[in-house]
Design a protein around this motif. Sequence first.
Motif, mmCIF file in Angstrom:
data_model
loop_
_atom_site.group_PDB
_atom_site.id
_atom_site.type_symbol
_atom_site.label_atom_id
_atom_site.label_comp_id
_atom_site.label_asym_id
_atom_site.label_seq_id
_atom_site.Cartn_x
_atom_site.Cartn_y
_atom_site.Cartn_z
ATOM 1 N N PRO A 252 -40.382 19.713 11.539
ATOM 2 C CA PRO A 252 -39.033 19.167 11.480
ATOM 3 C C PRO A 252 -38.844 18.155 10.368
ATOM 4 N N GLN A 253 -39.898 17.389 10.014
ATOM 5 C CA GLN A 253 -39.748 16.383 8.980
ATOM 6 C C GLN A 253 -39.965 16.945 7.586
ATOM 7 N N ASP A 254 -40.379 18.210 7.493
ATOM 8 C CA ASP A 254 -40.637 18.793 6.190
ATOM 9 C C ASP A 254 -39.343 19.013 5.430
ATOM 10 N N PRO A 255 -39.406 18.959 4.082
ATOM 11 C CA PRO A 255 -38.226 19.349 3.303
ATOM 12 C C PRO A 255 -38.038 20.844 3.419
ATOM 13 N N PRO A 256 -36.826 21.337 3.180
ATOM 14 C CA PRO A 256 -36.596 22.778 3.279
ATOM 15 C C PRO A 256 -37.433 23.523 2.251
ATOM 16 N N ARG A 257 -37.780 24.763 2.583
ATOM 17 C CA ARG A 257 -38.579 25.562 1.673
ATOM 18 C C ARG A 257 -37.789 25.849 0.397
ATOM 19 N N GLY A 258 -38.517 26.151 -0.660
ATOM 20 C CA GLY A 258 -37.892 26.301 -1.954
ATOM 21 C C GLY A 258 -36.869 27.412 -2.041
ATOM 22 N N PHE A 259 -36.944 28.426 -1.173
ATOM 23 C CA PHE A 259 -35.987 29.515 -1.271
ATOM 24 C C PHE A 259 -34.814 29.326 -0.319
ATOM 25 N N PHE A 260 -34.517 28.072 0.058
ATOM 26 C CA PHE A 260 -33.376 27.777 0.905
ATOM 27 C C PHE A 260 -32.342 26.942 0.135
ATOM 28 N N GLU B 268 -43.455 42.946 12.298
ATOM 29 C CA GLU B 268 -44.115 42.363 11.129
ATOM 30 C C GLU B 268 -43.194 42.353 9.915
ATOM 31 N N ASN B 269 -42.227 43.269 9.863
ATOM 32 C CA ASN B 269 -41.297 43.341 8.736
ATOM 33 C C ASN B 269 -40.150 42.338 8.837
ATOM 34 N N CYS B 270 -40.017 41.705 9.995
ATOM 35 C CA CYS B 270 -38.882 40.807 10.214
ATOM 36 C C CYS B 270 -38.896 39.603 9.268
ATOM 37 N N ARG B 271 -40.066 39.129 8.926
ATOM 38 C CA ARG B 271 -40.144 37.945 8.069
ATOM 39 C C ARG B 271 -39.474 38.190 6.722
ATOM 40 N N ALA B 272 -39.734 39.366 6.136
ATOM 41 C CA ALA B 272 -39.128 39.691 4.841
ATOM 42 C C ALA B 272 -37.612 39.807 4.960
ATOM 43 N N ILE B 273 -37.151 40.388 6.065
ATOM 44 C CA ILE B 273 -35.708 40.515 6.274
ATOM 45 C C ILE B 273 -35.067 39.137 6.407
ATOM 46 N N LEU B 274 -35.702 38.256 7.175
ATOM 47 C CA LEU B 274 -35.172 36.915 7.363
ATOM 48 C C LEU B 274 -35.137 36.146 6.049
ATOM 49 N N SER B 275 -36.173 36.286 5.247
ATOM 50 C CA SER B 275 -36.220 35.600 3.959
ATOM 51 C C SER B 275 -35.072 36.038 3.059
ATOM 52 N N SER B 276 -34.784 37.332 3.064
ATOM 53 C CA SER B 276 -33.682 37.828 2.231
ATOM 54 C C SER B 276 -32.340 37.356 2.773
ATOM 55 N N LEU B 277 -32.214 37.237 4.095
ATOM 56 C CA LEU B 277 -30.966 36.761 4.694
ATOM 57 C C LEU B 277 -30.735 35.284 4.416
ATOM 58 N N VAL B 278 -31.813 34.513 4.394
ATOM 59 C CA VAL B 278 -31.686 33.084 4.106
ATOM 60 C C VAL B 278 -31.027 32.871 2.742
ATOM 61 N N GLN B 279 -31.334 33.732 1.807
ATOM 62 C CA GLN B 279 -30.787 33.599 0.461
ATOM 63 C C GLN B 279 -29.290 33.882 0.413
ATOM 64 N N THR B 280 -28.729 34.472 1.468
ATOM 65 C CA THR B 280 -27.288 34.749 1.497
ATOM 66 C C THR B 280 -26.499 33.567 2.053
ATOM 67 N N LEU B 281 -27.190 32.488 2.434
ATOM 68 C CA LEU B 281 -26.474 31.363 3.018
ATOM 69 C C LEU B 281 -25.597 30.632 2.012
ATOM 70 N N ASN B 282 -25.879 30.771 0.728
ATOM 71 C CA ASN B 282 -24.961 30.225 -0.266
ATOM 72 C C ASN B 282 -23.617 30.918 -0.125
ATOM 73 N N LEU B 283 -22.562 30.140 -0.027
ATOM 74 C CA LEU B 283 -21.243 30.720 0.166
ATOM 75 C C LEU B 283 -20.705 31.318 -1.128
ATOM 76 N N PRO B 284 -20.087 32.501 -1.050
ATOM 77 C CA PRO B 284 -19.425 33.030 -2.244
ATOM 78 C C PRO B 284 -18.286 32.086 -2.645
ATOM 79 N N LYS B 285 -18.072 31.949 -3.927
ATOM 80 C CA LYS B 285 -16.974 31.095 -4.376
ATOM 81 C C LYS B 285 -15.643 31.757 -4.040
ATOM 82 N N VAL B 286 -14.727 30.970 -3.517
ATOM 83 C CA VAL B 286 -13.419 31.470 -3.112
ATOM 84 C C VAL B 286 -12.357 30.816 -3.983
#
Length: 351
Positions: A4-12, A166-184
């Motif tokens: 919990p005290q860690d900084p967010p991972r680099g791909f977030f 076992e494949n879920c981790r890769a899917i989650l990692s790719s989904l995390v990268q979509t958290l940036n909101l598209p510019k509106v």
Amino acid sequence: MARPQDPPRGFFPFGNPFKNLSSSKSPLLSANLLSLLNNFEANLAVSITKLVPKQKTEILTVSWMKQAMESLCETHNGIKTLITDLQLPVSDWEDKWVDVYLDISVKLLDLCNAFSSELTRLNQGHLLLQFALHNLDTNSPQNLSKAQSSLDSWRQHIASKNPRIENCRAILSSLVQTLNLPKVKNSAKGKVLMRALYGVKVKTLYISGVFAAAFSGSSQSLLYLTVSNELPWAQSFMEMQNTMNSEIKSMFLSDRLTVLKELEAVDSGVKKLYPAIQQGSSLDSISMQPLKDSAAELSNGLDLVSKEVDCFFKILLSGRDTLLENLRSIGASTALATSPRKAAGKNYRGF
């Protein structure tokens, strides 16, 4: 697993939806739009608060998993209602919104299918337990040997790995990268929709990460997400995340067959009976009852979680189908015929 005290991972690299919405360049929101957004985010905060375990013993139980998946169903139904209330027709959606929505929904459907396959696999293990208990009830020396074989098979089955999980981790990692909101640009309704979707995505990804971690027996799929403190639901989310992550980390450090509480209870019952079975000793109904009870509780719980995962899958699928139909109805059928969107839609019309 990130603490919990860690900084967010680099791909977030999350954006700040509050900043995007309140920018001086943003169109002003009407009282009605503000009310719709505030109500949605207030409900989101309440739904997350309900998922914060009151006791450590509630963490990673199938009852919590059922509640979490049920909560996701409510939240995704809520975003569908918000879209209707915004009166934002699909014809006004920017292409990038549609692309992001369809891409995310495909990956969430993949996660649902992975979770369903693991729930089915765990329930198949229940059949081995039932066969063992049936043989133990007879008190026959020959059947004790069969019971021992079934229990050995059960432990091997539970300890085995599910490739789809076992494949879920890769899917989650790719989904995390979509958290940036598209510019509106120049759309107050669009900005409200994007901010609401941000909250839905954060909640969905974190809970999916907990499921993947629990099913895989590894903390690597567990996410640590950072969100802006200015969001109304941020405090509730961080409380849930910090509470869950801290305890789950401790669970993974222990030498256990599984971190699922109900499954661990079954394994504990098997271990207590196993020495007597090996020695060929007869067992009375009293000594076997705890294992019977824990096995029944696990099986019933897995069935309830499966129903909620199925519900979530159908909500996601319905949303995709509705969007695709609306796009076709406004003359997009020609474009969709050669688009990966249509192919994705066809691939996910059922389990």
